[in-house]
Design a protein around this motif. Structure first.
Motif, mmCIF file in Angstrom:
data_model
loop_
_atom_site.group_PDB
_atom_site.id
_atom_site.type_symbol
_atom_site.label_atom_id
_atom_site.label_comp_id
_atom_site.label_asym_id
_atom_site.label_seq_id
_atom_site.Cartn_x
_atom_site.Cartn_y
_atom_site.Cartn_z
ATOM 1 N N VAL A 118 0.833 -1.215 0.000
ATOM 2 C CA VAL A 118 0.000 0.000 0.000
ATOM 3 C C VAL A 118 0.866 1.264 0.000
ATOM 4 O O VAL A 118 0.735 2.113 -0.896
ATOM 5 C CB VAL A 118 -0.990 -0.022 1.175
ATOM 6 C CG1 VAL A 118 -1.689 1.332 1.307
ATOM 7 C CG2 VAL A 118 -2.021 -1.129 0.983
ATOM 8 N N PRO A 119 1.773 1.435 0.959
ATOM 9 C CA PRO A 119 2.610 2.647 0.907
ATOM 10 C C PRO A 119 3.610 2.627 -0.242
ATOM 11 O O PRO A 119 3.914 3.682 -0.825
ATOM 12 C CB PRO A 119 3.313 2.646 2.270
ATOM 13 C CG PRO A 119 3.282 1.233 2.729
ATOM 14 C CD PRO A 119 2.036 0.652 2.186
ATOM 15 N N GLN A 120 4.124 1.444 -0.580
ATOM 16 C CA GLN A 120 5.091 1.379 -1.676
ATOM 17 C C GLN A 120 4.460 1.779 -3.000
ATOM 18 O O GLN A 120 5.082 2.485 -3.801
ATOM 19 C CB GLN A 120 5.680 -0.032 -1.787
ATOM 20 C CG GLN A 120 6.871 -0.291 -0.902
ATOM 21 C CD GLN A 120 7.598 -1.569 -1.291
ATOM 22 O OE1 GLN A 120 7.104 -2.381 -2.058
ATOM 23 N NE2 GLN A 120 8.782 -1.753 -0.727
ATOM 24 N N SER A 121 3.252 1.320 -3.260
ATOM 25 C CA SER A 121 2.610 1.634 -4.538
ATOM 26 C C SER A 121 2.389 3.135 -4.695
ATOM 27 O O SER A 121 2.557 3.682 -5.796
ATOM 28 C CB SER A 121 1.283 0.874 -4.650
ATOM 29 O OG SER A 121 0.410 1.239 -3.608
ATOM 30 N N MET A 122 2.034 3.816 -3.619
ATOM 31 C CA MET A 122 1.886 5.270 -3.697
ATOM 32 C C MET A 122 3.234 5.941 -3.948
ATOM 33 O O MET A 122 3.325 6.917 -4.717
ATOM 34 C CB MET A 122 1.258 5.795 -2.402
ATOM 35 C CG MET A 122 -0.199 5.408 -2.215
ATOM 36 S SD MET A 122 -0.994 6.241 -0.825
ATOM 37 C CE MET A 122 -0.173 5.433 0.553
ATOM 38 N N SER A 123 4.283 5.440 -3.319
ATOM 39 C CA SER A 123 5.624 6.007 -3.509
ATOM 40 C C SER A 123 6.088 5.842 -4.947
ATOM 41 O O SER A 123 6.634 6.774 -5.560
ATOM 42 C CB SER A 123 6.612 5.325 -2.559
ATOM 43 O OG SER A 123 6.191 5.423 -1.218
ATOM 44 N N TYR A 124 5.877 4.642 -5.515
ATOM 45 C CA TYR A 124 6.337 4.385 -6.871
ATOM 46 C C TYR A 124 5.519 5.156 -7.897
ATOM 47 O O TYR A 124 6.038 5.529 -8.959
ATOM 48 C CB TYR A 124 6.284 2.883 -7.168
ATOM 49 C CG TYR A 124 7.244 2.069 -6.322
ATOM 50 C CD1 TYR A 124 8.443 2.609 -5.871
ATOM 51 C CD2 TYR A 124 6.949 0.761 -5.966
ATOM 52 C CE1 TYR A 124 9.313 1.878 -5.095
ATOM 53 C CE2 TYR A 124 7.826 0.006 -5.188
ATOM 54 C CZ TYR A 124 9.003 0.581 -4.752
ATOM 55 O OH TYR A 124 9.866 -0.155 -3.986
ATOM 56 N N ALA A 125 4.246 5.398 -7.588
ATOM 57 C CA ALA A 125 3.446 6.224 -8.491
ATOM 58 C C ALA A 125 3.996 7.651 -8.550
ATOM 59 O O ALA A 125 4.062 8.256 -9.625
ATOM 60 C CB ALA A 125 1.989 6.231 -8.040
ATOM 61 N N LYS A 126 4.388 8.182 -7.412
ATOM 62 C CA LYS A 126 5.012 9.513 -7.396
ATOM 63 C C LYS A 126 6.309 9.512 -8.192
ATOM 64 O O LYS A 126 6.613 10.473 -8.900
ATOM 65 C CB LYS A 126 5.274 9.946 -5.956
ATOM 66 C CG LYS A 126 4.018 10.157 -5.112
ATOM 67 C CD LYS A 126 3.206 11.326 -5.613
ATOM 68 C CE LYS A 126 3.918 12.652 -5.411
ATOM 69 N NZ LYS A 126 3.100 13.797 -5.844
#
Length: 711
Positions: free
Chosen positions: A106-114
């Protein structure tokens, strides 16, 4: 104690092996002495070739024999583990592994989207639908699919050159790229073309990922420093931008980001080094998000930017748009597909081996492709297997794809119920998650290993890393692949060619450079070609054969046999030659004609069926003479030695120097007759080794004992 001979060609197999040999060997008489040779079977090779099935016929017969279960396994690999699922043993560990990876993604996917230049919600979308689809169509039971740092950087790099990241077209192109990558992966999987990427060496991939990790880490510096920096895949513009804007530095996000990064690295290290704390590795990203969000909620610092509004709810079905930009996206789609094959399929096969099941790399590639195609219809950008999440999934005990289903459920729950909590996540916390993830991609250990083991691969690693850092990601990969193919072509065009000698006491012939104790025979050159022979290396091989012909007379190695002043025979061992083309055949014909003009005879030993058929169809076998094509090198040497003796006019009853006595296999000195050694031979074969060892020292020193085989 049972005595067995190393070479059946120099003995009577029927009498020595008690009729254990099922084939008979023709006997040729040269110079009054018989030499037994195993014949090459030409008819078998031709018959097997003419009766072989075509590829289409083999596939047709295979399809007819496939059962319904096998068809299900082919189209839906998940059916393999569903049929054999052990609820009592697997359910608990799958649930725990899926929960752990879900908390991590969950947090990783948001980070990689950024990192990809997209809004965080698209990272959540990319970690939702592709996970479910891969659980059905993917063949790996531990691979965790979703957004990854390297693919996110590639997306950002190519789309940033087309349109600004704030434009709606940017998002549409990212989704279209997922569709293109998925189609390419499906096509390559169906056509079983995954082998093409094998030409990219591990050195190239290691150098590329190392440089990319540095670029990714620097791209996240703006969230630590508090001001914008130039978006680029080259390191020089990024560093210049960081230095030029240093007067805008804000210490609050830097301190928060550094503290969170330190916590992440500490938890990651403890999770790797201590088994009882391995849960810390997966809990790191969640911990970073919770700490950062709590700090923002309590203190409301104005200098620390946050994620902002995130739409609530699951992604809706929509068809990708902006198809007029397909041409400009093809190179990046190919590059992302290559990364998927090399990295995702590689780790999937490694995990399959650790967990004791088979994995078809082409079927795995097809599963990744379907996940991307379906994901593109639900607003996801390109996804692939993640190193870190797959490792956590495996370490958490995942046994089947059910763990992926659990991960997808957690992501769906986050989209439906937790998006309000994500609004206050600090940008520097997401940047710290990205940096902590890519630090492991900096593979300096590989560089040190290559420096110790293979300087050529170290140069390849260094070139790829340097070009990727200073010129660009796509250029770096292309240059690395080009240099790696240049190395392959150079090795193929300059194959290893060895001069062989006979190991004392055996009928085994090996490279005299590797085995200095091996001896050669006067007048005979034995050469082994350690590669396929084709148009690119024929000139090199011919040059080496000519070189060995003229220089083997004074090479400094031990020589035996009658003293002759020139080379009379060249024996070519073709066992390592897996393929020969028409250009190579013509080159061998020219070489054979050149040899004949200098009274040198060419012999061929141990060609495989395909090579033998090619030589036979081209007429080279008839030109050389079928009697000069042998199964073994030792057969060829025996015949050549008899001819050398005949050329010198040696008396037929005189034992050739160090030739195998046809009844004993014992090597004797020059001018030693068969009658002189007959008594010693009979005692030796009867097992009376004392009588043999008590013989004259000059005979014993030159005799080559048989190989004793323990009962």
């Amino acid at each position: 104690m049972e005595i067995t001979h190393v070479s059946p060609s120099s003995t009577d197999l029927v009498s020595v092996a008690n009729n254990q040999s099922s084939f008979s060997m023709p006997t040729s008489t040269i110079g009054g002495r018989s030499v037994k040779v195993i014949p090459l079977d030409y008819s078998t090779a031709r018959a097997s070739s003419s009766s072989a099935y075509s590829i289409a016929e083999r596939w047709r017969s295979k399809i007819k024999l496939m059962t319904f279960v096998e068809w299900m396994d082919l189209f839906f690999p998940c059916s393999r583990w569903i049929r054999t699922y052990k609820w009592h043993d697997y359910l608990q560990v799958d649930l725990m592994a899926g929960l752990t990876v879900g908390v991590m993604i969950v947090p990783q996917s948001m980070s990689y989207a950024k990192l990809a230049g997209l809004e965080p919600i698209y990272g959540l979308y990319s970690g939702f639908m592709p996970v479910f689809v891969y659980a059905v169509f993917g063949s790996s039971r531990q691979l965790a699919v979703g957004p990854v740092a390297l693919v996110s950087l590639l997306v950002s790099n190519v789309l940033g050159n087309i349109v600004d990241s704030s434009d709606e077209l940017y998002t549409e192109l990212a989704i279209l790229l997922a569709l293109m990558v998925g189609i390419l992966e499906c096509i390559m999987g169906l056509l079983r073309l995954g082998w093409i990427i094998r030409f990219i060496s591990h050195s190239v991939i290691s150098g590329f990922t190392t440089a990319s990790a540095i670029v990714i880490a620097l791209s996240q510096a703006k969230y630590f420093l508090g001001y914008d920096i130039t978006r680029s895949s080259e390191i020089i513009p990024v560093i210049k931008s960081i230095v030029s804007g240093i007067d805008q530095f804000t210490w609050q996000p830097f301190v928060m980001g550094s503290i969170i990064l330190a916590i992440l690295l500490t938890m990651k290290h403890l999770g790797k080094t201590r088994k009882y704390l391995r849960f810390l590795r997966a809990a790191g990203p969640l911990t970073a998000v919770v700490l950062g969000t709590a700090f923002v909620k309590i203190f409301h610092p104005s200098s620390i930017s946050v994620v902002g509004d995130i739409p609530q709810g699951l992604p809706k079905f929509s068809v990708p748009k902006a198809f007029d930009h397909i041409t400009s996206l093809i190179p990046t789609a190919l590059l992302i597909t290559s990364v998927a094959i090399l990295e995702s399929v590689g780790i999937a096969k490694a995990l399959a081996a650790k967990n004791g099941y088979e994995l078809d790399s082409n079927q795995e590639l097809f599963g990744l492709g379907v996940a991307n195609v379906v994901g593109s219809f639900f607003s996801s950008y390109p996804t692939t297997g993640s190193f870190s999440r797959s490792a956590v999934n495996h370490e958490s005990g995942a046994r089947t794809g059910l763990s992926g289903v659990v991960t997808g459920i957690i992501m769906g729950s986050a989209l439906m119920f937790l998006t309000d909590l994500f609004e206050n996540i600090p940008q520097c916390a997401l940047a710290a998650i990205v940096i902590s993830a890519v630090i492991g991609l900096v593979d300096y250990d590989e560089a040190i290993f290559l420096w110790r083991v293979d300087k050529k691969d170290f140069v390849l690693w260094s070139i790829t890393a340097a070009i990727t850092l200073f010129i660009g990601i796509e250029i770096g990969v292309l240059v690395g692949v080009g240099v790696s193919l240049a190395f392959v072509i150079h090795e193929s065009a300059n194959p290893h060619v060895a001069v062989l000698g006979r190991l004392p006491g055996t009928t085994i012939y090996r490279n005299i450079q590797q085995y200095p104790e091996a001896y050669t025979y006067n007048g005979i050159v034995i050469v082994r070609i350690d590669a396929p022979i084709y148009f690119a290396n024929t000139s090199y091989i011919k040059d080496r054969l000519r070189e060995y012909e003229f220089h083997c007379k004074d090479d400094g190695f031990t020589k035996r046999g009658p003293e002759v002043e020139q080379i009379h025979f060249v024996v070519i061992e073709m066992a390592p030659v897996t393929y020969i083309d028409s250009s190579a055949v013509q080159a061998l014909k020219d070489l054979q004609q050149e040899y004949e003009s200098r009274d040198i005879k060419m012999a061929i030993a141990n060609p495989n069926k395909e090579v033998l058929m090619t030589l036979s169809k081209s007429g080279l076998v008839d030109k050389i003479g079928k009697e000069w094509c042998f199964v073994r090198v030792h057969d060829a040497v025996q015949v050549c030695l008899q001819h050398v003796e005949n050329l010198l006019g040696t008396h037929r009853n005189q034992q050739p120097p160090l030739m195998s006595c046809q009844e004993t296999g014992i090597m004797v000195k020059e001018k030693k007759t068969v009658e002189d050694v007959s008594s010693s031979s009979s005692k030796f074969l009867s097992g009376d080794r004392r009588s043999y060892s008590d013989g004259p020292k000059d005979v014993e020193s030159q005799m080559e004992p048989l190989i004793f085989k323990k009962p």
